[in-house]
Scaffold this active site. Structure first.
Site, short mmCIF file in Angstrom:
data_model
loop_
_atom_site.label_atom_id
_atom_site.label_comp_id
_atom_site.label_asym_id
_atom_site.label_seq_id
_atom_site.Cartn_x
_atom_site.Cartn_y
_atom_site.Cartn_z
N GLY A 186 7.13 -1.93 -11.59
CA GLY A 186 6.66 -1.32 -10.26
C GLY A 186 5.78 -2.45 -10.00
O GLY A 186 4.56 -2.31 -9.44
N GLY A 233 4.37 -2.74 -5.67
CA GLY A 233 3.58 -1.71 -5.24
C GLY A 233 2.20 -2.21 -4.62
O GLY A 233 1.83 -3.45 -4.93
N GLN A 234 1.11 -1.25 -4.22
CA GLN A 234 -0.22 -1.86 -3.90
C GLN A 234 -0.99 -2.21 -4.93
O GLN A 234 -1.63 -3.36 -4.69
CB GLN A 234 -1.10 -0.22 -3.60
CG GLN A 234 -2.33 -0.73 -2.83
CD GLN A 234 -3.47 0.69 -3.05
OE1 GLN A 234 -3.07 1.40 -3.71
NE2 GLN A 234 -4.31 0.62 -2.22
N TYR A 250 1.83 15.66 -8.40
CA TYR A 250 1.23 14.45 -8.80
C TYR A 250 0.41 14.60 -9.82
O TYR A 250 0.44 14.05 -11.16
CB TYR A 250 0.64 13.92 -7.81
CG TYR A 250 0.05 12.37 -7.83
CD1 TYR A 250 0.55 11.50 -7.98
CD2 TYR A 250 -1.45 12.22 -7.67
CE1 TYR A 250 0.07 10.20 -8.35
CE2 TYR A 250 -2.04 11.22 -8.01
CZ TYR A 250 -1.35 9.90 -8.04
OH TYR A 250 -1.65 8.78 -8.24
C1 AKB Z 1 -3.35 9.32 -4.19
O1 AKB Z 1 -4.32 9.24 -3.04
O2 AKB Z 1 -2.19 9.99 -4.25
C2 AKB Z 1 -3.81 7.86 -4.94
C3 AKB Z 1 -4.75 8.69 -6.27
C4 AKB Z 1 -6.12 8.76 -5.96
O3 AKB Z 1 -4.17 8.63 -7.21
N1 AKB Z 1 -4.39 7.00 -4.31
#
Ligand code: AKB
Length: 322
Positions: A8, A11-12, A142
């Protein structure tokens, strides 16, 4: 670390980590795994690259064998707001890719870095100066993948001796590659708007505090933790790290010192606000400071001056890759 694979790498974080790692370890010793466009400018000319779908374990194993890899940076990720809209994708990329990396690392003797996040905490976590070891009951897909990732990484270390290490990244503010689909993205986008002379519409409510960090500090964290003396590490997956905590009004004020006419208004995104409300206001990073000497360099003022300087220099020629 001698031979590094970044999974990856476009990405950023990956697009900047690859440059930094190559400057330290040599361009031929850092292999950039890519999956799909857009690719950073000069990507294929800057050093070894390899196509990798991180959800396919064999592709990771082939890359590790081909390039004699000893360290994997696993940066494949779907950020928080996008994962809420597509939980299955969030799970596949966030967790199955990690499990593949860990299995390959176990079989082929590699160390593994994986980013966790402030998203690994939830509404029942203490909100201010969140301790290193505390309640982790996130309410986002997440966040669930991040907690599972932390546990899985610790499991591979204690059960199989795989050298796994990780930090809980805050929102990362950068000026090369835009993030996409994160809750903290507003704190990057606001700078692009200010430098372009445009009004910024903020998706997060005034008074919503989250931890944030400038990219040079985030890169330093990712490299320092992998270089840390293992004898000193009491924790591994994953360390709280912190640099600054602010709400939209504070970053707006910091930018207005450079652009007094800059205008910000609010149009709150309910999904992002819901996620932000479930995250801590600020983390306590004492353990990272004690165990591997973590120290950030940038606060809000210093970061703002640098972001504006870099974007002003490059605006017009800068290619915003998203
Ligand atoms: C998000 O906003 O999903 C990410 C993080 C804080 O993990 N930048």
């Amino acid at each position: 670390m001698k031979n590094i694979l970044i999974v990856g790498s476009t990405g950023q974080i990956g697009s900047e980590l690859s440059i930094k790692l190559r400057s330290i370890y040599g361009e031929n010793n850092v292999v950039c795994g890519y999956y799909k466009p857009p690719y950073p400018e000069g990507f294929f000319e800057s050093g070894p690259t390899i196509e990798i779908d991180a959800t396919d374990k064999q592709q990771i194993a082939d890359a590790v064998k081909k390039h004699n890899i000893d360290t994997i940076y696993n940066l494949a990720a779907i950020l928080s707001a996008t994962a809420e809209k597509n939980p299955k994708l969030g799970w596949d990329v966030g967790l199955n890719s990690l499990m593949n990396c860990l299995d390959v690392a176990k079989e082929l003797d590699c160390a593994v870095f994986t980013p966790s996040s402030i998203g690994a905490f939830g509404p029942s976590t203490p909100k201010d100066k969140t301790p290193q070891d505390t309640i982790q009951r996130p309410t986002t897909v997440y966040g669930i993948t991040k907690v599972m990732g932390e546990l899985l990484s610790d499991y591979y270390y204690t059960r199989w001796g795989v050298d796994t290490r990780s930090v809980r990244f805050p929102g990362i503010i950068s000026n090369l590659t835009l993030p996409g689909g994160g809750t903290t993205d507003y704190a990057v986008e606001i700078y692009y708007k200010a430098v372009a002379g445009e009004k910024f519409t903020c998706p997060i409510k005034a008074g919503t505090f989250m931890d944030m960090m400038y990219m040079p500090d985030a890169l330093n964290a990712a490299i320092s933790i992998m270089e840390a003396n293992p004898d000193k590490l009491i924790h591994r997956n994953s360390f709280n790290i912190a640099a600054m905590s602010f709400d939209p009004e504070m970053i707006y004020s910091a930018i207005k010192k450079h652009y007094p006419g800059f205008v910000m208004e609010y149009d709150v995104d309910p999904l992002k606000q819901h996620i932000a409300d479930s995250w801590p206001n600020s983390l306590d990073d004492t353990c990272a400071r004690q165990e591997w000497n973590w120290r950030p360099e940038y606060d809000l003022e210093k970061m703002t001056a640098d972001m504006i300087r870099v974007l002003k220099d490059r605006f017009g020629s800068v290619k915003v890759t998203k």
